[in-house]
Every structure is written in C-alpha cells, then in structure tokens.
Write a protein that holds these residues in place. Structure first.
Motif: not given
Length: 253
Positions: A144-147, A149-150, A155-157, A213-214
């Motif tokens: 999910f970290v690739a989708h 960002f807020a 955050s896992f850039p 947050l889920v």
C-alpha cells in the motif's frame, strides 16, 4: 509417485506472507520451492507444513539483493523438478526513513532486493512460464505504501519507489507472456499483522492509531493476503493479468 502438476517458487517463504502463501498453495502433486535469505529454521518449519499437505518442498537460500541470486534460484528449481510454473516474488523489507535521510547505498539495497530481483526472476523464469502455457503465473507482492501518501499513514518513500517499480514491471511482463496464456499480477497488502514473535517496528499505541485509519478498523492477516495470491495463481484468475489487487481493508480509498 504421481507426476508433478505444478512447481511453485516463493521468495521470503520462511515467515509472514510468504509462509502463509506456501500453506495456501500446498497441495498433492505440487512442489514448493521455499526461499529465505538466511532463516533456514523458519523455512524448514514451513516445509514440514507443506509436506503434511501432500506437496514436495525444497529449501533454497540466497540474498536477492545480490545480482545473479534470482537466476540461480530459478536454475536450481528447474534442475531439481524439470519445470517452473509459478513464481511468487514476495521477499522484501520496509525502509521508513524520509527523503534526505536515506543514502545512495540504502536506496540501491531497496531497489536491488525488490525491483531488480523481480526483473531478474521474470527474465530467468520467462521461458518456463511460457512453456507452462495457461498455467504460467507470476505474482509480485507490492505494498500500500506505493499508493497511499497522506491521512497520517506512515511514509516509506524508498520502499514505495521499489514497489512501484515491481508493479510497472509486472504490467510490462504481463503483456510479454500473455500470448502463451500465462498471467502476471501484483498483490498490494495494507497494514498486516506480524507473526508472533516477529520484530515490530511500531509501538502498540502507534499500531492502534494506524488501525483507526483503516476503514475496516483493523490490521489484515497474512492468510488474507495469501488467499489473494493463491487466487491469482489459480485457474479462476486465468483472464486477469497486469493488475494490482489491493488487500488493505480500504486504506487506499
């Protein structure tokens, strides 16, 4: 002994999603090749469970960040079983550091162990997946970290970039092997519970904040991700290719 119907290579299979995927795919007339970087004890435990389900199991070790490791795993699999039908590229790790705190060596390590490894697997396995015809499958485990960002999500850039690369390669590879009937897809897990005793980077309080947050209000289970991977590896998913299936309780909505 009946002849093998499927040979399945799973990376990062000693614990977590990889181990759950091995359990989900284990069946009579199947052989599972279980890879780990160094957790032999964990992989051997999973191998015992796989064999109890009637499947054969082989443990292979290697650091996927090192060039040539993925190709060697494919070659050793084929040397042992004479075929390769399914590749589940699951191994990886998360780097939570923000941009500006990750040096080039750490960046290279993330890309090498995930994006480059996926590419190397696709390259080495391509002729075998094509030979498998409609039974050929490759599944990359994204995140999910690739989708996302807020909204207070972690955050896992660097990890996001590595996983996004996996998804792009999967789509390109899907087009290349589509004429054979084989498929290539990704599964993008959300916040997933760790195995008992596994290292957890977040405190309990932070994990509870993340759960809030889920939309479904909880972390997912490794078996839920494995079920999605198993589906994409099944005949029921024969007309699904080049896609990313999100298993995240709605966290990217």
């Amino acid at each position: 002994m009946p002849s093998l119907q499927r040979v399945i290579l799973i990376t990062g299979a000693s614990s977590g999603i990889g181990a759950a995927t091995a359990r989900a795919l284990a069946a009579p007339n199947a052989a599972l090749v279980l890879h780990a970087r160094k957790n032999r004890a964990g992989a051997e435990k999973v191998a015992e469970e796989v064999r109890a389900s009637g499947a054969e199991a082989l443990y292979l070790e290697g650091d996927l960040a090192q060039p040539g490791t993925a190709r060697r795993l494919v070659e050793e699999t084929v040397a042992r079983f004479g075929r390769l039908d399914v590749v589940v590229s699951n191994a990886g790790f998360a780097d939570r550091r923000p941009i500006g705190e990750v040096d080039r060596a750490a960046w290279d390590a993330s890309i090498a162990s995930m994006t480059s490894a996926f590419y190397e697997f696709a390259t080495a396995a391509k002729p075998w997946l094509i030979k498998a015809g409609a039974g050929g499958r490759m599944v990359g485990v994204s995140s999910f970290v690739a989708h996302a960002f807020a909204r207070g999500l972690p955050s896992f850039p660097v990890s996001a970039a590595a996983k996004a690369g996996v998804e792009a390669l999967a789509r390109a590879f899907a087009v290349e092997i589509a004429p054979s009937g084989g498929t290539v897809n990704c599964v993008a897990p959300g916040l997933i519970e760790k195995d008992a005793g596994a290292h957890v980077a977040l405190s309990l309080a932070r994990m509870q904040e993340m759960s809030a947050l889920v939309p479904m209000g909880r972390y997912g289970k490794t078996a839920e991700v494995a079920a999605a991977i198993a589906f994409l590896c099944s005949p029921a998913a024969s007309y699904i290719t080049g896609q990313t299936l999100h298993v995240n309780g709605g966290v990217t909505l």
